[in-house]
Motif scaffolding. Sequence first.
Motif, PDB file in Angstrom:
ATOM      1  N   LYS A 167       0.842  -1.202   0.000  1.00  0.00           N
ATOM      2  CA  LYS A 167       0.000   0.000   0.000  1.00  0.00           C
ATOM      3  C   LYS A 167       0.876   1.251   0.000  1.00  0.00           C
ATOM      4  O   LYS A 167       0.569   2.249  -0.657  1.00  0.00           O
ATOM      5  N   GLU A 182      -5.860  -8.822  -0.117  1.00  0.00           N
ATOM      6  CA  GLU A 182      -5.455  -7.438   0.134  1.00  0.00           C
ATOM      7  C   GLU A 182      -4.147  -7.124  -0.578  1.00  0.00           C
ATOM      8  O   GLU A 182      -3.964  -6.016  -1.111  1.00  0.00           O
ATOM      9  N   ASP A 208     -16.107  -7.507  -2.961  1.00  0.00           N
ATOM     10  CA  ASP A 208     -15.214  -6.523  -2.349  1.00  0.00           C
ATOM     11  C   ASP A 208     -15.153  -5.270  -3.204  1.00  0.00           C
ATOM     12  O   ASP A 208     -14.668  -5.309  -4.335  1.00  0.00           O
ATOM     13  N   ASP A 209     -15.641  -4.169  -2.695  1.00  0.00           N
ATOM     14  CA  ASP A 209     -15.660  -2.918  -3.455  1.00  0.00           C
ATOM     15  C   ASP A 209     -14.267  -2.483  -3.895  1.00  0.00           C
ATOM     16  O   ASP A 209     -14.073  -2.039  -5.027  1.00  0.00           O
ATOM     17  N   GLU A 210     -13.316  -2.565  -2.988  1.00  0.00           N
ATOM     18  CA  GLU A 210     -11.963  -2.125  -3.313  1.00  0.00           C
ATOM     19  C   GLU A 210     -11.402  -2.952  -4.469  1.00  0.00           C
ATOM     20  O   GLU A 210     -10.779  -2.411  -5.385  1.00  0.00           O
ATOM     21  N   CYS A 245     -13.176  -1.978  -7.697  1.00  0.00           N
ATOM     22  CA  CYS A 245     -12.812  -0.623  -8.115  1.00  0.00           C
ATOM     23  C   CYS A 245     -11.436  -0.606  -8.779  1.00  0.00           C
ATOM     24  O   CYS A 245     -11.237   0.065  -9.796  1.00  0.00           O
ATOM     25  N   GLN A 246     -10.503  -1.341  -8.221  1.00  0.00           N
ATOM     26  CA  GLN A 246      -9.169  -1.362  -8.807  1.00  0.00           C
ATOM     27  C   GLN A 246      -9.158  -2.043 -10.172  1.00  0.00           C
ATOM     28  O   GLN A 246      -8.467  -1.600 -11.098  1.00  0.00           O
ATOM     29  N   SER A 299      -9.771   4.976  -5.008  1.00  0.00           N
ATOM     30  CA  SER A 299      -9.857   4.827  -3.556  1.00  0.00           C
ATOM     31  C   SER A 299      -8.820   5.688  -2.874  1.00  0.00           C
ATOM     32  O   SER A 299      -7.809   5.219  -2.397  1.00  0.00           O
ATOM     33  N   THR A 312     -11.320  -3.073   4.078  1.00  0.00           N
ATOM     34  CA  THR A 312     -12.236  -2.702   3.009  1.00  0.00           C
ATOM     35  C   THR A 312     -13.619  -3.235   3.289  1.00  0.00           C
ATOM     36  O   THR A 312     -13.797  -4.270   3.924  1.00  0.00           O
ATOM     37  N   TYR A 331     -20.138   1.449   1.805  1.00  0.00           N
ATOM     38  CA  TYR A 331     -18.802   0.954   1.493  1.00  0.00           C
ATOM     39  C   TYR A 331     -17.768   1.875   2.111  1.00  0.00           C
ATOM     40  O   TYR A 331     -17.966   3.072   2.231  1.00  0.00           O
ATOM     41  N   TYR A 380     -13.376   2.075   1.874  1.00  0.00           N
ATOM     42  CA  TYR A 380     -12.075   1.481   1.610  1.00  0.00           C
ATOM     43  C   TYR A 380     -11.059   2.598   1.542  1.00  0.00           C
ATOM     44  O   TYR A 380     -11.365   3.742   1.250  1.00  0.00           O
ATOM     45  N   ALA A 427      -6.893   4.159   0.870  1.00  0.00           N
ATOM     46  CA  ALA A 427      -5.643   4.064   0.127  1.00  0.00           C
ATOM     47  C   ALA A 427      -4.441   4.418   0.977  1.00  0.00           C
ATOM     48  O   ALA A 427      -3.333   4.141   0.621  1.00  0.00           O
TER      49      ALA A 427
END
Length: 740
Positions: free
Chosen positions: A476, A510, A553-555, A558-559, A703, A713, A734, A736, A738
């Motif tokens: 991260k 993750e 999983d939204d994260e 989204c990625q 994010s 997340t 939601y 999440y 960064a």
Amino acid sequence: MQADDARYLKRKYKGGSLDVHPTEKALVVQYEVEATILGETGDTMLGERKECQKIIRLKSLNSNTDIASLARKVVEECRLISPSRLPEVEQLLFYLQNRKKSAEKKEKKQIKPRDLTPFEGMELDEEANINSIDDYVELLYEDIPEKIRGATLILHLARNPDNLEELLQNETALGALARVLREDWKQSVDLATTIIYVFFCFSSFSQFHGLITHYKIGALCMSIIEHELKRYDLWQDELQKKKKADILSKEYEKALKKYHGLLTKQEQLLRVALYLLLNLSEDTRTELKMRNKNIVHLLVKTLDRDSEELLVLVVSFLKKLSIFLENKNDMAEIDTVEKLAKLVPCEHEDLLNVTLRLLLNLSFDTGLRSKMVHADLLPKLTSLLEDEAQRQIAMCILYHISIDDRFKSMFAYTDCIPQVMKMLFDCGEQRFDAELISFCINLAANKRNAQIMCEGNGLKMLMKRALKLKDPLMMKMIRNISQHDGPFKNLFIDYVGDLAAQIGLKEEEEFVIECLGTLSNLTIPDLDWELVLKEYNLVPYLKDHLKPAQQEDDEFVCQIVYVFYQMVFHQATRDVIIKETQAPAYLIDLMHDKNAEIRKVCDNTLDIIAEYDVEWGKKIQSEKFRWHNSQWLEMVENQQMDEAEPFMYGDDGEPFLQNGDILERPDLFYSADGIIPADGAISPEFFTDFQNGDLLGPQGFPSSSLTDGYGQTGVTPARPATAYGFRPDEQFYYGYTASR
């Protein structure tokens, strides 16, 4: 018992064990007293036996002391020790002389209630006796010197916890002490200090707090403290006036000497009074009463003093109060942080530690964090990272400061980043401390900080450790570094293959998310995405993870969507996505997702696809029409219409547009917050220039929200296979992050 009856009283002392004091340079003598009352004929009428203890303090004992001479002196002056025990005394003294100081240092770190050091004026030329308490009470009705003597004798009794129960039963003694304190505290600082000390001994035990409340000692102490602080201000003003009047005069030197004497006595009084209040504040109701009487302002005002013992107490009290919002707000209204900043750093280890802990409590407040920065605490706290004893607390405060974007850049002008990078690399293969890696994640969100982190072999070392340990938090941090534009972004080209290889493996989710996010940030012109997709077979993986069963999983979603968004800028990868995969269909399904960030990136990606592919453009327009007019369509489907009537009419009699007419209006479908022209004409370069705006969030990728915790997340139920299965009444939330 009267003097003429003394012949009928017989006392017998019997010596007991002899040992060293656990923390002080002192011997502890245990003995037994047997008191017998004899009748006129010499017969025993009444007898009582009591175990007692005597502490012989050896202030002169040091490494150069003659142990044999000191042992003889102890035996001669203490009748409780038999001369035959002289060798035993010598042995104990030798042990005390050579006992290591580590135990004393450890003991010093904690503020113990009954460990207030004796102060000037407590010395007595006689030993206090509980049986003579009535005589001591009578002294409280005499003049000030006798009152001080009587109170001091009672204090010596109260310092022994074994006597407190018996003193508690003597309402006359306690009532007299409370009365004298209330009436005469302004006449003698010594008298006030001694009497408050007596009640302080009771305050060390919760079961006696009711007694102190009954006599209203707490409220009286508050008044005394407030009065003494005002006197201190007057002394300061008077001293400054005399200094300005004649700086060479002996009068000023005389006044200064007197001032220091008064200051010492006043600080003794403040210390014992504040200790008593600190003990009473165990009850939150009592603490609230103190707050209503302005205790916070009094404590903060006391921070101007130089006495380290007093400051340790004051800061400890403030730290205890700071856990409540109301007290924290009171501290925010005055110059608390500015005064605490003067204590950092300091040579007194206990004072430094408790000051940092108070600052940590206050650092949860945004406004107080700002005050810390303006008070130049940033470089001071950075220097404490080298102090192993204070490193953890200093790190936590710095972490809180790094949460605010406006302060992130200031770390680049300190030695903080090289120090934390060294700490990361010194951890070996062990897991990093949560505070350390979270702090680094926040720092990496700033471009200048990220540049410093990449200097030398910084990025190489980070990538090597992240890929070896499969650490999602370190990845991260790397992802945050990768979001910044600049020459150092090209350094990531060497690691594209390593990052892409992690996505196909069965790694922790993750960790894969952070690898995906890092790849999506690499908007490098020379990077051949078509080659990357084919070399590491990423398209099937990305497509599979956009299926309904994989969309929990939204994260993660989204990625992946953002990766597609980056790919449609390049013709080679755009053709693969449009012609060889069903990715556009999945993106259409996600176009009406509950998550705003996912909707935004999907809309932008689909708009570009629609511009370059007519067939998909019609499908996207049709779905946008269906969604924007879903309520109207539902009304049409449910209403019984006349088959012969070709139009539905509005209230004004004009016909609504039919489906075919609406489909010819691209301005109804291309919606990117008003930034796309109505004719639908748009180029990938436009989106590239817009990445730093609100479209993709403040950090250039979906994010980008910054948090100050260690939250995970958000996880939601599986999404429907198509947008037709979407239920508008469902509510999902939601969250999440960064950076941490």
